[in-house]
Design a protein around this motif. Structure first.
Motif, PDB file in Angstrom:
ATOM      1  N   ALA A  54       4.456  -2.486 -15.225  1.00 27.25           N
ATOM      2  CA  ALA A  54       5.239  -1.794 -14.137  1.00 27.25           C
ATOM      3  C   ALA A  54       4.790  -0.342 -14.615  1.00 27.25           C
ATOM      4  O   ALA A  54       4.836  -0.391 -15.664  1.00 27.25           O
ATOM      5  N   LEU A  55       4.430   0.604 -14.331  1.00 25.15           N
ATOM      6  CA  LEU A  55       4.130   1.704 -14.447  1.00 25.15           C
ATOM      7  C   LEU A  55       5.595   2.883 -14.617  1.00 25.15           C
ATOM      8  O   LEU A  55       6.332   2.780 -13.842  1.00 25.15           O
ATOM      9  N   THR A  59       7.738   0.210  -8.402  1.00 28.19           N
ATOM     10  CA  THR A  59       6.056  -0.741  -8.259  1.00 28.19           C
ATOM     11  C   THR A  59       6.387  -1.956  -6.877  1.00 28.19           C
ATOM     12  O   THR A  59       7.155  -2.899  -7.423  1.00 28.19           O
ATOM     13  N   ILE A  60       5.954  -1.731  -5.737  1.00 25.70           N
ATOM     14  CA  ILE A  60       5.420  -2.380  -5.473  1.00 25.70           C
ATOM     15  C   ILE A  60       4.369  -3.584  -5.570  1.00 25.70           C
ATOM     16  O   ILE A  60       3.127  -2.740  -4.510  1.00 25.70           O
ATOM     17  N   VAL A  61       4.462  -5.062  -5.485  1.00 24.68           N
ATOM     18  CA  VAL A  61       2.577  -5.389  -5.574  1.00 24.68           C
ATOM     19  C   VAL A  61       2.513  -6.400  -4.581  1.00 24.68           C
ATOM     20  O   VAL A  61       3.713  -7.487  -4.348  1.00 24.68           O
ATOM     21  N   VAL A  62       1.729  -6.704  -3.205  1.00 20.92           N
ATOM     22  CA  VAL A  62       1.209  -6.885  -2.793  1.00 20.92           C
ATOM     23  C   VAL A  62       0.850  -8.345  -2.688  1.00 20.92           C
ATOM     24  O   VAL A  62      -0.522  -8.472  -3.571  1.00 20.92           O
ATOM     25  N   ILE A  82       0.692  13.345  -9.484  1.00 18.01           N
ATOM     26  CA  ILE A  82       0.639  12.501  -7.670  1.00 18.01           C
ATOM     27  C   ILE A  82       2.412  11.708  -7.258  1.00 18.01           C
ATOM     28  O   ILE A  82       3.171  11.448  -6.228  1.00 18.01           O
ATOM     29  N   THR A  83       1.784   9.947  -8.258  1.00 13.22           N
ATOM     30  CA  THR A  83       3.131   9.976  -7.756  1.00 13.22           C
ATOM     31  C   THR A  83       4.397   9.536  -8.633  1.00 13.22           C
ATOM     32  O   THR A  83       5.021   8.295  -8.643  1.00 13.22           O
ATOM     33  N   TRP A  84       4.770  10.247  -9.553  1.00 11.78           N
ATOM     34  CA  TRP A  84       5.619   9.924 -10.469  1.00 11.78           C
ATOM     35  C   TRP A  84       6.797   9.984  -9.270  1.00 11.78           C
ATOM     36  O   TRP A  84       7.189  11.067  -8.467  1.00 11.78           O
ATOM     37  N   GLY A  85       7.787   9.278  -9.856  1.00 12.78           N
ATOM     38  CA  GLY A  85       9.349   8.931  -8.685  1.00 12.78           C
ATOM     39  C   GLY A  85       8.664   8.043  -7.724  1.00 12.78           C
ATOM     40  O   GLY A  85      10.013   8.090  -6.647  1.00 12.78           O
ATOM     41  N   HIS A  86       8.301   8.478  -7.345  1.00 16.87           N
ATOM     42  CA  HIS A  86       7.550   7.228  -5.907  1.00 16.87           C
ATOM     43  C   HIS A  86       7.884   5.803  -6.329  1.00 16.87           C
ATOM     44  O   HIS A  86       7.186   5.603  -6.735  1.00 16.87           O
ATOM     45  N   HIS A  87       7.356   5.325  -4.963  1.00 19.35           N
ATOM     46  CA  HIS A  87       6.987   4.194  -5.001  1.00 19.35           C
ATOM     47  C   HIS A  87       5.726   3.875  -4.463  1.00 19.35           C
ATOM     48  O   HIS A  87       5.232   4.597  -4.247  1.00 19.35           O
ATOM     49  N   LEU A  98       5.788  -1.542   2.766  1.00 16.61           N
ATOM     50  CA  LEU A  98       5.874  -0.422   3.281  1.00 16.61           C
ATOM     51  C   LEU A  98       7.705  -0.257   3.980  1.00 16.61           C
ATOM     52  O   LEU A  98       7.862   0.835   3.799  1.00 16.61           O
ATOM     53  N   ALA A  99       7.819  -1.107   4.545  1.00  9.96           N
ATOM     54  CA  ALA A  99       9.233  -1.524   4.752  1.00  9.96           C
ATOM     55  C   ALA A  99       9.944  -1.576   3.193  1.00  9.96           C
ATOM     56  O   ALA A  99      11.201  -1.323   3.701  1.00  9.96           O
ATOM     57  N   ILE A 100      10.107  -1.680   2.176  1.00 11.24           N
ATOM     58  CA  ILE A 100      11.372  -1.934   1.469  1.00 11.24           C
ATOM     59  C   ILE A 100      10.594  -0.694   0.615  1.00 11.24           C
ATOM     60  O   ILE A 100      11.872  -0.152   1.107  1.00 11.24           O
ATOM     61  N   ALA A 101       9.831  -0.034   0.905  1.00 10.96           N
ATOM     62  CA  ALA A 101      10.012   1.670   0.330  1.00 10.96           C
ATOM     63  C   ALA A 101      10.884   2.776   1.534  1.00 10.96           C
ATOM     64  O   ALA A 101      11.205   3.178   1.060  1.00 10.96           O
ATOM     65  N   GLY A 102      10.305   2.241   2.991  1.00  5.98           N
ATOM     66  CA  GLY A 102      10.731   2.611   3.822  1.00  5.98           C
ATOM     67  C   GLY A 102      12.557   2.971   3.472  1.00  5.98           C
ATOM     68  O   GLY A 102      13.062   3.806   4.193  1.00  5.98           O
ATOM     69  N   GLN A 103      12.689   1.654   3.503  1.00  4.75           N
ATOM     70  CA  GLN A 103      13.792   1.040   3.517  1.00  4.75           C
ATOM     71  C   GLN A 103      15.232   1.790   2.361  1.00  4.75           C
ATOM     72  O   GLN A 103      16.204   1.869   2.591  1.00  4.75           O
ATOM     73  N   ALA A 104      14.592   1.850   1.224  1.00  4.26           N
ATOM     74  CA  ALA A 104      14.597   2.702   0.440  1.00  4.26           C
ATOM     75  C   ALA A 104      15.051   4.337   0.392  1.00  4.26           C
ATOM     76  O   ALA A 104      15.591   4.505  -0.439  1.00  4.26           O
ATOM     77  N   GLY A 105      14.574   4.757   1.161  1.00  9.68           N
ATOM     78  CA  GLY A 105      14.489   6.505   1.553  1.00  9.68           C
ATOM     79  C   GLY A 105      13.379   7.074   0.877  1.00  9.68           C
ATOM     80  O   GLY A 105      13.124   8.487   0.436  1.00  9.68           O
ATOM     81  N   GLU A 106      11.951   6.356   0.706  1.00  4.62           N
ATOM     82  CA  GLU A 106      12.105   6.923   0.497  1.00  4.62           C
ATOM     83  C   GLU A 106      10.488   7.794   1.538  1.00  4.62           C
ATOM     84  O   GLU A 106      10.365   7.676   2.184  1.00  4.62           O
TER      85      GLU A 106
END
Ligand SMILES: NC(=O)c1ccc[n+]([C@@H]2O[C@H](COP(=O)([O-])OP(=O)(O)OC[C@H]3O[C@@H](n4cnc5c(N)ncnc54)[C@H](OP(=O)(O)O)[C@@H]3O)[C@@H](O)[C@H]2O)c1
Length: 179
Positions: free
Chosen positions: A54-55, A60-63, A35-40, A84-92
């Motif tokens: 890190a997987l 990986t983003i650690v809060v 499910i998570t492969w290749g994603h943030h 979520l902003a980090i992932a969004g800005q990366a085009g996730e």
């Protein structure tokens, strides 16, 4: 960007005990990986420390408000919103919040989708997934999976927030293509 939660919980919505998972179910771990492969993936500091690394194949983003440094290849965020902003800005396209209890509680109001593995039984947990309001969610998919190694069975469900027109989850497209 779709925000998804991925969780495995028991009959009492328990998710963890003593800082780790109360069960070892290979089929669920394999599902999580697919499910998570290749994603943030976004996780709380305690969950990150319990995994200890890190997987691979994911960002990986650690809060955390306390950790100053995270290992190379990981991002640190001071809040879920920053993560979520980090992932969004990366085009996730689909960002996965993977726990634990504190982070799920913070993320539930942002979630469009929940991938839930419902483990049969009670596992004496000390950490829990928050209650959801059934009228706010539609079940998009459900199947029962048996773990070959342990013989344990669990119900895998994909829930989507009512009223959202979301594309089909990748894992369901893959399964459909495999016939
Ligand atoms: N069954 C499952 O699917 C699953 C999945 C993941 C984890 N788990 C289990 O869940 C347990 C860990 O969960 P937990 O609730 O104790 O901890 P957690 O949510 O993993 O991490 C909590 C920490 O994350 C940071 N944090 C959380 N929310 C934050 C926010 N909104 N803003 C800023 N920082 C935030 C804080 O770190 P700082 O203290 O550094 O500020 C907080 O102490 C373990 O037993 C683990 O094995 C189960």
């Amino acid at each position: 960007m779709i925000v998804s939660l991925v969780v495995a919980y028991d009959d009492c919505r328990g998710i963890g005990r003593g800082g780790s998972l109360p069960w070892h179910i290979s089929a669920d771990l394999a599902l999580f990986k697919r499910i998570t492969w290749g994603h943030h993936i976004v996780m709380g500091r305690q969950t990150f420390e319990s995994i200890g690394r890190a997987l691979p194949g994911r960002v990986t983003i650690v809060v955390t408000r306390s950790l100053e440094n995270v290992p190379p290849g990981c991002h640190r965020a001071a809040s879920l919103e920053d993560a979520l902003a980090i992932a969004g800005q990366a085009g996730e396209q689909e960002c996965f919040v993977i726990g634990g209890g504190q982070l799920y509680r913070a993320a539930l109001c942002h979630a469009d989708r929940i991938y839930a593995s419902e483990i049969q039984g009670e596992f004496n947990c000390d950490t829990f997934f928050p209650p959801i309001q059934p009228e706010e969610w539609d079940e998009r998919f459900a199947t029962t999976i048996t773990d070959e190694r342990s013989g344990m069975r669990f119900r895998f469900r994909v829930l989507e927030r009512r009223g959202r027109a979301l594309p089909m989850p990748d894992i369901l497209s893959e399964w459909a293509n495999q016939g």
